[in-house]
Design a protein around this motif. Structure first.
Motif, mmCIF file in Angstrom:
data_model
loop_
_atom_site.group_PDB
_atom_site.id
_atom_site.type_symbol
_atom_site.label_atom_id
_atom_site.label_comp_id
_atom_site.label_asym_id
_atom_site.label_seq_id
_atom_site.Cartn_x
_atom_site.Cartn_y
_atom_site.Cartn_z
ATOM 1 N N THR A 193 57.464 -25.415 72.447
ATOM 2 C CA THR A 193 56.339 -24.477 71.729
ATOM 3 C C THR A 193 56.578 -23.334 72.138
ATOM 4 O OG1 THR A 193 54.868 -26.452 71.380
ATOM 5 C CG2 THR A 193 53.907 -24.395 71.507
ATOM 6 N N GLU A 204 46.726 -25.173 70.865
ATOM 7 C CA GLU A 204 48.059 -24.299 71.117
ATOM 8 C C GLU A 204 47.840 -23.386 69.865
ATOM 9 O OE1 GLU A 204 51.422 -27.001 73.134
ATOM 10 O OE2 GLU A 204 51.444 -26.837 71.037
ATOM 11 N N GLU A 263 50.811 -29.876 65.727
ATOM 12 C CA GLU A 263 50.778 -29.867 67.168
ATOM 13 C C GLU A 263 49.320 -29.674 67.474
ATOM 14 O OE1 GLU A 263 53.715 -29.734 69.384
ATOM 15 O OE2 GLU A 263 53.996 -30.868 67.644
HETATM 16 MG MG LIG Z 1 54.834 -28.308 71.842
#
Ligand SMILES: [Mg+2]
Ligand SMILES: Nc1ncnc2c1ncn2[C@@H]1O[C@H](COP(=O)(O)OP(=O)(O)OP(=O)(O)O)[C@@H](O)[C@H]1O
Length: 587
Positions: A235, A261, A257
């Motif tokens: 990421t 994030e 995800e």
């Molecule tokens: Mg990730």
């Protein structure tokens, strides 16, 4: 519109009857809340539906209404800077309407119907136009020029043109067939947008990350698989490339995800400025968000939505980069749907079509000659993270990607554990584009780029061999020149290949900085070797000073690069005189 009846609901799947001649992939609205769903299978009168939203509370007997079009996305001005979900809904405007939790069935067009743009035509009444031809342009926030194209497959004579302020749904051009063309256009996401042809990739997709640009560069229009086990930095890499990668437009697909994030991405991107254009990064970005807490069917769709958005800008002649994090979640969504449909499973439960679907997906990247006039080239570069369970690259999704991707940036948990970031394993990673792309860097950055790259790879290889030997005989048994090599390779790893994504001075490395650093590390090695050859002992070399100078160079902000470079040169002169550089010193 034909209305059928819901006959069954199992999780994200439903069945309906009475939908008439409904086609595969057609959209329907399910139940009283009109949840969006797609037809997955038709068997006699029974259609199997994949519902893109939460199905709790749905009851047998509720109505199912045909939309009579496939899953498609609205494209047009105002899309840049937006965050949309896996089926193209604008999350910010939805949140304004319904709060943070999106109501199932909430329907809002992707583009703001009230927003106006100033249309500047590039065509006149009487012109003959074909699919892909540029009809005019509007300037978006931040100066981005969005071109209005004749939709692929249409043609005719321009009957009417309207300049000036318009909303996205007002006709700006009317063809002789009577068909109005608007700034907003729809495209079915599962169908690649057509092009005039594929063309050879000529330029690197410049990432601003030294290990990629220097060792494993990919072409604009290339595809990269970035497999890595849990926490190896996938990421962070995708985000760094979205921020600093050299592209006109970036599409970031957060597929399955973690929600927090994506929240970070949003927060950060709003504050970030493109190092080249000095414009907010968000002004050239579209975020497609389908986090792990959102329904799995929309996760599968989100990757296609992202690629369609990318192709739309490509067709205007732009260089687009797509970051997909992660394709494994897309494949898992396929697996889940396949198993609910009771399809015959293939390897590890994935559908047998996994490899061909992955290939089709990756083939949507590439550098192309765009449809229509004026002639122009565009590209879609696709960087896909892959999350193999247990970090085992032999699993089906990683393998399916590797069969078609042009480059592999393999992440290694051992490197991540040592906090060597980006944790790219230089021994197994590759780029099929590397030869052509390093020649480009030779021509545009420094003529010694490709020879320096070859030397660096050789140094890393010899380092691996030596470390193996040192592991057996002990480091003290090594000759001075070998100890120097270990030292040089360590410096290369730490100061050139290592790059801290959270260091404001080093998160982005310009091509010049990348070369200066790599060159400095290699020259340090040469000067050390010259000093040893002149009779100095390894223990007497001022290697700590060299490391400090290289570290300063790496930490230097771009404007201070020259001063830091002089610091390195002075330190190197204390190792051995400049005449001992094979390249005759830096230019
Ligand atoms: Mg990730
Ligand atoms: N370039 C980098 N610079 C500094 N730290 C890094 C870098 N790359 C990764 N890290 C560290 O590694 C951690 C994990 O990275 P990241 O979240 O990108 O892993 P991931 O592979 O996406 O994990 P997951 O499998 O959970 O999705 C980061 O939070 C950060 O601390």
């Amino acid at each position: 519109m034909t209305t059928g009846t819901l006959t069954r609901v199992v999780g994200a799947l439903a069945e309906a009857s009475g939908l008439g001649d409904v086609a595969l992939h057609e959209l329907v609205r399910v139940g009283h809340r009109a949840l969006l769903a797609e037809v997955l299978r038709v068997n006699g009168d029974i259609a199997t539906l994949q519902v893109f939203e939460e199905t709790t509370g749905l009851h047998v007997g509720e109505p199912v209404v045909r939309e009579e079009l496939p899953l498609s996305i609205e494209l047009g001005p105002g899309l840049l800077g937006q965050v949309i979900d896996g089926i193209g809904r604008p999350l910010a405007r939805l949140a304004e309407l319904s709060g943070v939790f999106i109501e199932p069935g909430a329907a809002l067009p992707t583009l703001d119907p009230g927003a106006t743009f100033r249309f500047v035509p590039a065509c006149a009444a009487g012109d003959r136009v074909d699919g892909g031809d540029v009809l005019g342009a509007v300037e978006e926030r931040g100066g981005f020029v969005l071109k209005l194209l004749v939709p692929p497959g249409r043609s005719g004579i321009v009957n009417e043109v309207r300049a000036g302020e318009v909303t996205v749904h007002e006709a700006v051009v009317v063809l002789d067939s009577g068909e109005p063309l608007t700034l907003a256009q729809r495209w079915p996401v599962r169908r690649p947008r057509p092009v005039a042809g594929r063309v050879e990739a000529t330029r690197p997709f410049f990432t601003g990350q030294r290990i990629f640009d220097f060792l494993f560069p990919v072409a604009e229009g290339g595809t990269v698989a970035v497999p890595g086990g849990f926490g190896t930095g996938k990421t962070v890499i995708e985000q760094a490339l979205a921020k600093f990668g050299d592209a006109d437009v970036v599409v970031y697909v957060g597929c399955g995800e973690r929600g927090n994030e994506m929240a970070e991405v949003l927060h950060e991107f709003r504050a970030l400025v493109d190092p080249r254009t000095r414009r907010p990064v968000m002004d050239r970005t579209v975020l497609v968000v389908n986090t792990s807490n959102m329904p799995v069917a929309a996760r599968e769709a989100s990757v296609y939505v992202g690629l369609t958005v990318a192709e739309y800008y490509r067709d205007m002649g732009y260089r687009v980069a797509v970051m997909a994090d992660s394709l494994s979640r897309w494949a898992e969504a396929l697996r889940e749907v396949g198993s609910r449909l009771q399809e015959m499973p293939g390897e590890e439960g994935y559908p047998t079509s996994l490899a061909s679907r992955t290939a089709k997906l990756l083939e949507r990247a590439g550098r192309v000659r765009c449809l229509g006039l004026p002639e122009r080239h565009g590209s879609v570069t696709l960087i896909s993270a892959v999350s193999p369970p247990g970090g085992d690259f032999s699993e089906p999704v990683t393998q399916a990607c590797l069969r078609v991707a042009g480059a592999l940036w393999a992440l290694d948990p051992a490197l991540a554990h040592q906090r060597q970031f980006p944790a790219v394993d230089w021994a197994t990673s590759y780029s099929l584009d590397a030869g052509a792309m390093t020649r480009h860097f030779d021509a545009h950055v420094d003529a010694r780029w490709s020879s320096s790259r070859a030397r660096a790879l050789d140094l890393l290889q010899r380092d691996a061999e030596l470390r193996e030997i040192a592991g057996i005989v002990g480091p003290d048994a090594l000759e001075d020149k070998d100890r120097l090599l270990l030292e040089a390779a360590a410096a290369l790893r730490e100061f050139v290949l290592g790059q801290n994504a959270f260091d404001p001075n080093d998160a982005y490395s310009s091509p010049e900085k990348t070369f200066i650093l790599a060159d400095a590390a290699l020259r340090a090695f040469d000067r050390g070797a010259a000093a040893l050859a002149a009779g100095r002992a390894f223990a007497d070399l001022p290697l700590a000073d060299v490391r400090r100078a290289l570290s300063n160079l790496r930490e230097a902000a771009l404007p201070d690069l020259d001063a830091a470079r002089r610091g390195v040169d002075e330190t190197l002169d204390r190792l051995a005189p400049a005449t001992s550089d094979p390249g005759g010193g830096h230019p």
